[in-house]
Design a protein around this motif. Structure first.
Motif, PDB file in Angstrom:
ATOM      1  N   PRO A 103       0.818  -1.235   0.000  1.00 16.58           N
ATOM      2  CA  PRO A 103       0.000   0.000   0.000  1.00 16.58           C
ATOM      3  C   PRO A 103       0.842   1.271   0.000  1.00 16.58           C
ATOM      4  CG  PRO A 103      -0.107  -1.082   2.143  1.00 16.58           C
ATOM      5  CD  PRO A 103       0.596  -2.026   1.227  1.00 16.58           C
ATOM      6  N   ALA A 104       2.015   1.230   0.660  1.00 19.06           N
ATOM      7  CA  ALA A 104       2.866   2.421   0.686  1.00 19.06           C
ATOM      8  C   ALA A 104       3.404   2.735  -0.712  1.00 19.06           C
ATOM      9  CB  ALA A 104       4.017   2.217   1.663  1.00 19.06           C
ATOM     10  N   ALA A 105       3.856   1.720  -1.430  1.00 23.16           N
ATOM     11  CA  ALA A 105       4.366   1.936  -2.786  1.00 23.16           C
ATOM     12  C   ALA A 105       3.265   2.451  -3.705  1.00 23.16           C
ATOM     13  CB  ALA A 105       4.956   0.632  -3.330  1.00 23.16           C
ATOM     14  N   TYR A 106       2.055   1.941  -3.537  1.00 20.49           N
ATOM     15  CA  TYR A 106       0.914   2.422  -4.344  1.00 20.49           C
ATOM     16  C   TYR A 106       0.628   3.891  -4.048  1.00 20.49           C
ATOM     17  CZ  TYR A 106      -3.891   2.981  -5.954  1.00 20.49           C
ATOM     18  OH  TYR A 106      -5.037   3.444  -6.572  1.00 20.49           O
ATOM     19  N   ALA A 107       0.680   4.263  -2.785  1.00 20.61           N
ATOM     20  CA  ALA A 107       0.430   5.662  -2.417  1.00 20.61           C
ATOM     21  C   ALA A 107       1.505   6.582  -2.984  1.00 20.61           C
ATOM     22  CB  ALA A 107       0.360   5.791  -0.897  1.00 20.61           C
ATOM     23  N   PHE A 108       2.777   6.170  -2.909  1.00 19.78           N
ATOM     24  CA  PHE A 108       3.856   6.990  -3.450  1.00 19.78           C
ATOM     25  C   PHE A 108       3.805   7.070  -4.969  1.00 19.78           C
ATOM     26  CE2 PHE A 108       6.153   6.051   0.636  1.00 19.78           C
ATOM     27  CZ  PHE A 108       6.257   7.373   1.036  1.00 19.78           C
ATOM     28  N   ALA A 109       3.248   6.048  -5.618  1.00 19.57           N
ATOM     29  CA  ALA A 109       3.188   6.034  -7.080  1.00 19.57           C
ATOM     30  C   ALA A 109       2.001   6.801  -7.633  1.00 19.57           C
ATOM     31  CB  ALA A 109       3.144   4.583  -7.583  1.00 19.57           C
ATOM     32  N   ARG A 110       0.919   6.924  -6.860  1.00 22.98           N
ATOM     33  CA  ARG A 110      -0.320   7.499  -7.389  1.00 22.98           C
ATOM     34  C   ARG A 110      -0.656   8.886  -6.829  1.00 22.98           C
ATOM     35  NH1 ARG A 110       0.032   4.791 -11.142  1.00 22.98           N
ATOM     36  NH2 ARG A 110      -1.442   3.247 -11.998  1.00 22.98           N
ATOM     37  N   PHE A 111      -0.164   9.228  -5.652  1.00 20.62           N
ATOM     38  CA  PHE A 111      -0.567  10.484  -5.026  1.00 20.62           C
ATOM     39  C   PHE A 111       0.633  11.412  -4.880  1.00 20.62           C
ATOM     40  CE2 PHE A 111      -3.303   7.100  -3.222  1.00 20.62           C
ATOM     41  CZ  PHE A 111      -4.503   7.486  -3.819  1.00 20.62           C
ATOM     42  N   GLU A 112       0.378  12.690  -5.033  1.00 20.46           N
ATOM     43  CA  GLU A 112       1.393  13.717  -4.851  1.00 20.46           C
ATOM     44  C   GLU A 112       1.053  14.537  -3.607  1.00 20.46           C
ATOM     45  OE1 GLU A 112       4.107  14.334  -6.559  1.00 20.46           O
ATOM     46  OE2 GLU A 112       3.849  12.871  -8.195  1.00 20.46           O
ATOM     47  N   TYR A 113       2.055  14.797  -2.785  1.00 22.48           N
ATOM     48  CA  TYR A 113       1.828  15.630  -1.605  1.00 22.48           C
ATOM     49  C   TYR A 113       3.142  16.306  -1.233  1.00 22.48           C
ATOM     50  CZ  TYR A 113       3.853  11.587   0.798  1.00 22.48           C
ATOM     51  OH  TYR A 113       4.672  10.558   1.175  1.00 22.48           O
ATOM     52  N   ALA A 114       3.054  17.345  -0.465  1.00 22.83           N
ATOM     53  CA  ALA A 114       4.232  18.117  -0.088  1.00 22.83           C
ATOM     54  C   ALA A 114       5.176  17.274   0.770  1.00 22.83           C
ATOM     55  CB  ALA A 114       3.807  19.375   0.676  1.00 22.83           C
ATOM     56  N   GLY A 115       6.427  17.308   0.423  1.00 18.43           N
ATOM     57  CA  GLY A 115       7.440  16.591   1.183  1.00 18.43           C
ATOM     58  C   GLY A 115       7.623  15.146   0.777  1.00 18.43           C
ATOM     59  N   MET A 116       6.966  14.699  -0.310  1.00 24.10           N
ATOM     60  CA  MET A 116       7.089  13.291  -0.709  1.00 24.10           C
ATOM     61  C   MET A 116       8.512  12.967  -1.135  1.00 24.10           C
ATOM     62  SD  MET A 116       4.904  11.066  -3.497  1.00 24.10           S
ATOM     63  CE  MET A 116       5.698  11.814  -4.916  1.00 24.10           C
ATOM     64  N   ALA A 117       9.144  13.880  -1.874  1.00 23.33           N
ATOM     65  CA  ALA A 117      10.526  13.654  -2.305  1.00 23.33           C
ATOM     66  C   ALA A 117      11.463  13.545  -1.104  1.00 23.33           C
ATOM     67  CB  ALA A 117      10.973  14.776  -3.236  1.00 23.33           C
ATOM     68  N   LEU A 118      11.184  14.336  -0.063  1.00 22.75           N
ATOM     69  CA  LEU A 118      12.016  14.283   1.146  1.00 22.75           C
ATOM     70  C   LEU A 118      11.851  12.942   1.857  1.00 22.75           C
ATOM     71  CD1 LEU A 118      13.923  15.829   3.029  1.00 22.75           C
ATOM     72  CD2 LEU A 118      11.901  16.680   4.233  1.00 22.75           C
ATOM     73  N   VAL A 119      10.605  12.440   1.909  1.00 25.05           N
ATOM     74  CA  VAL A 119      10.363  11.145   2.551  1.00 25.05           C
ATOM     75  C   VAL A 119      11.047  10.023   1.785  1.00 25.05           C
ATOM     76  CG1 VAL A 119       8.585   9.477   3.184  1.00 25.05           C
ATOM     77  CG2 VAL A 119       8.183  11.915   3.550  1.00 25.05           C
ATOM     78  N   LEU A 120      10.931  10.037   0.455  1.00 24.39           N
ATOM     79  CA  LEU A 120      11.585   9.007  -0.355  1.00 24.39           C
ATOM     80  C   LEU A 120      13.102   9.094  -0.228  1.00 24.39           C
ATOM     81  CD1 LEU A 120       9.370   9.129  -3.579  1.00 24.39           C
ATOM     82  CD2 LEU A 120       9.455   7.310  -1.875  1.00 24.39           C
ATOM     83  N   GLY A 121      13.616  10.316  -0.171  1.00 16.72           N
ATOM     84  CA  GLY A 121      15.054  10.477   0.048  1.00 16.72           C
ATOM     85  C   GLY A 121      15.490   9.955   1.401  1.00 16.72           C
ATOM     86  N   GLY A 122      14.620  10.132   2.407  1.00 14.52           N
ATOM     87  CA  GLY A 122      14.928   9.575   3.725  1.00 14.52           C
ATOM     88  C   GLY A 122      14.965   8.062   3.709  1.00 14.52           C
ATOM     89  N   PHE A 123      14.022   7.439   2.976  1.00 12.78           N
ATOM     90  CA  PHE A 123      14.051   5.982   2.828  1.00 12.78           C
ATOM     91  C   PHE A 123      15.360   5.528   2.191  1.00 12.78           C
ATOM     92  CE2 PHE A 123       9.165   5.771   2.707  1.00 12.78           C
ATOM     93  CZ  PHE A 123       9.134   5.583   4.072  1.00 12.78           C
ATOM     94  N   LEU A 124      15.786   6.247   1.153  1.00 11.08           N
ATOM     95  CA  LEU A 124      17.018   5.884   0.464  1.00 11.08           C
ATOM     96  C   LEU A 124      18.232   6.057   1.370  1.00 11.08           C
ATOM     97  CD1 LEU A 124      18.090   4.951  -2.295  1.00 11.08           C
ATOM     98  CD2 LEU A 124      18.394   7.358  -2.894  1.00 11.08           C
ATOM     99  N   ALA A 125      18.225   7.105   2.191  1.00 11.96           N
ATOM    100  CA  ALA A 125      19.345   7.333   3.111  1.00 11.96           C
ATOM    101  C   ALA A 125      19.413   6.243   4.180  1.00 11.96           C
ATOM    102  CB  ALA A 125      19.219   8.712   3.751  1.00 11.96           C
ATOM    103  N   VAL A 126      18.243   5.832   4.679  1.00 16.75           N
ATOM    104  CA  VAL A 126      18.217   4.783   5.703  1.00 16.75           C
ATOM    105  C   VAL A 126      18.773   3.479   5.162  1.00 16.75           C
ATOM    106  CG1 VAL A 126      16.662   3.327   7.074  1.00 16.75           C
ATOM    107  CG2 VAL A 126      16.332   5.799   7.012  1.00 16.75           C
ATOM    108  N   SER A 127      18.469   3.160   3.888  1.00  9.42           N
ATOM    109  CA  SER A 127      18.943   1.911   3.307  1.00  9.42           C
ATOM    110  C   SER A 127      20.450   1.883   3.135  1.00  9.42           C
ATOM    111  CB  SER A 127      18.263   1.678   1.954  1.00  9.42           C
ATOM    112  OG  SER A 127      18.622   2.690   1.029  1.00  9.42           O
TER     113      SER A 127
END
Length: 290
Positions: A103-127
Motif C-alpha cells: 500500500p505504501a508503494a501504491y500511495a507513493f506512485a499514485r498520489f502527490e503531496y508536499a514533502g514526498m521527495a524528502l520522505v523518499l530520500g529519507g528511505f534511500l538514506a536509511v537503506s
C-alpha cells in the motif's frame, strides 16, 4: 513477405562474428567470476581435511566423497533447527514487509503531496546504513520492549532495514501501470480501495513477487549480526549462527562448513527456482513500450 523476411534477417544478423564471440567471451568471464566461489566451495565440501592445505594445491578432490554432508549434523546437532529458524524468520519478515510496502508503494506512485521527495530520500538514506552502526540503540530498544531472546528481536530490525529498498523497487513498478486504469475505475464508481484491490494488485503481482523474493533473500542473509547481539538462546538461533559454530578455538572444519553452507542455502535456492519466471517477468516488465 520478402520485405518482412529481409528485415527479420537483418535484425538477426546485425552482429558480426567477432562481435558475437566477444559477447560470449564476456558472458563466460562474468559467469566464471560469479560461479567460481560456489564451485570451489562445493569441491572443498567433497575433500578430506588432509587435502585442504596440501602442497601443491589440488583443485579437483582426490577420493572425494559426500561424507561431510552426513557428519556435519553430528558437529552441530541443532543445525536442522537453525535452518528452520532462518526460514521462519525470513518468511515472517517478508510477509510483514509486503503488508506494509504494497500500500505504501501504491500511495507513493499514485498520489502527490508536499514533502514526498524528502520522505523518499529519507528511505534511500536509511537503506545506506549498515545494521552494525545502530546495534547499541537497537539493543536498548529491544531490551525496553522485552524482545530480547525472541524471534522478534531478529524480525523487527530486519523488517526496518528491508522496507526502504522494497518501497523504492515496488514504487518504480507501480508507476509503470497506466493511471488511466484508476480513472476508468473511478468513472465506474469504484473507490480507491476497490481499485487498488481489484485492478492494481493483479497487474502489480509480478513486481510484488520480485519484492518478496529480494526481501526473503535479504532477510535470510542479514540474520547473523542481529542474532549474535539480540539473542543468546539456541532455540531461536538462525542458520548463520549455526555456521559460526564450525569455527573452533583451534581450527575450522572447512569441509563440513562448506557442506553446511550449501545445505543451508537450499531453501532459498528452491524458492528462487520455482519463482524464477515471476522474477524475470517482474524485472523486465515495462522495459518494452506497449
Amino acid at each position: 513477405m520478402a520485405r518482412k523476411n529481409t528485415d527479420t534477417r537483418a535484425m538477426i544478423d546485425r552482429y558480426r562474428w567477432w562481435e558475437v564471440m566477444a559477447i560470449y567471451a564476456g558472458i563466460f568471464v562474468f559467469l566464471f567470476f560469479l560461479l567460481s566461489p560456489f564451485i570451489e566451495g562445493f569441491l572443498v565440501s567433497l575433500k578430506p581435511l588432509s587435502q585442504l592445505f596440501s602442497s601443491p594445491y589440488r583443485f579437483w578432490p582426490e577420493n572425494g566423497s559426500f561424507k561431510a554432508y552426513s557428519t556435519m549434523w553430528d558437529s552441530v546437532p541443532a543445525f536442522g533447527w537453525y535452518i528452520f529458524n532462518s526460514f521462519l524468520i525470513s518468511t515472517v519478515a517478508t510477509i510483514i514487509v509486503l503488508l506494509l510496502v504494497v500500500p505504501a508503494a501504491y500511495a507513493f506512485a499514485r498520489f502527490e503531496y508536499a514533502g514526498m521527495a524528502l520522505v523518499l530520500g529519507g528511505f534511500l538514506a536509511v537503506s545506506m546504513f549498515s545494521g552494525a552502526v545502530l546495534l547499541i540503540p537497537l539493543f536498548r530498544l529491544m531490551r525496553t520492549l522485552g524482545l530480547l531472546n525472541t524471534y522478534f528481536a531478529m524480525i523487527v530490525p530486519g523488517v526496518a532495514f528491508l522496507i526502504p529498498s522494497a518501497i523504492w523497487l515496488l514504487r518504480t513498478y507501480m508507476m509503470r501501470i497506466p493511471v488511466e486504469l484508476n480513472e476508468a475505475a473511478y468513472m465506474d464508481g469504484a473507490s480507491q480501495f476497490y481499485t487498488f484491490r481489484r485492478v492494481i494488485l493483479p497487474i502489480a503481482m509480478p513486481g510484488i513477487v520480485v519484492v518478496a523474493i529480494t526481501t526473503f533473500i535479504g532477510a535470510y542473509a542479514q540474520q547473523f549480526i542481529f542474532a549474535l547481539t539480540f539473542n543468546s538462546k539456541t532455540e531461536y538461533m538462525p542458520l548463520p549462527v549455526g555456521l559460526f559454530a564450525y569455527f573452533g578455538k583451534q581450527d575450522v572444519i572447512w569441509n563440513e562448513l562448506m557442506a553446511a553452507s550449501f545445505v543451508g542455502i537450499a531453501p532459498a535456492l528452491i524458492i528462487i527456482f520455482f519463482l524464477q519466471r515471476y522474477l524475470v517477468g517482474g524485472l523486465t516488465a515495462g522495459a518494452v513500450k506497449q
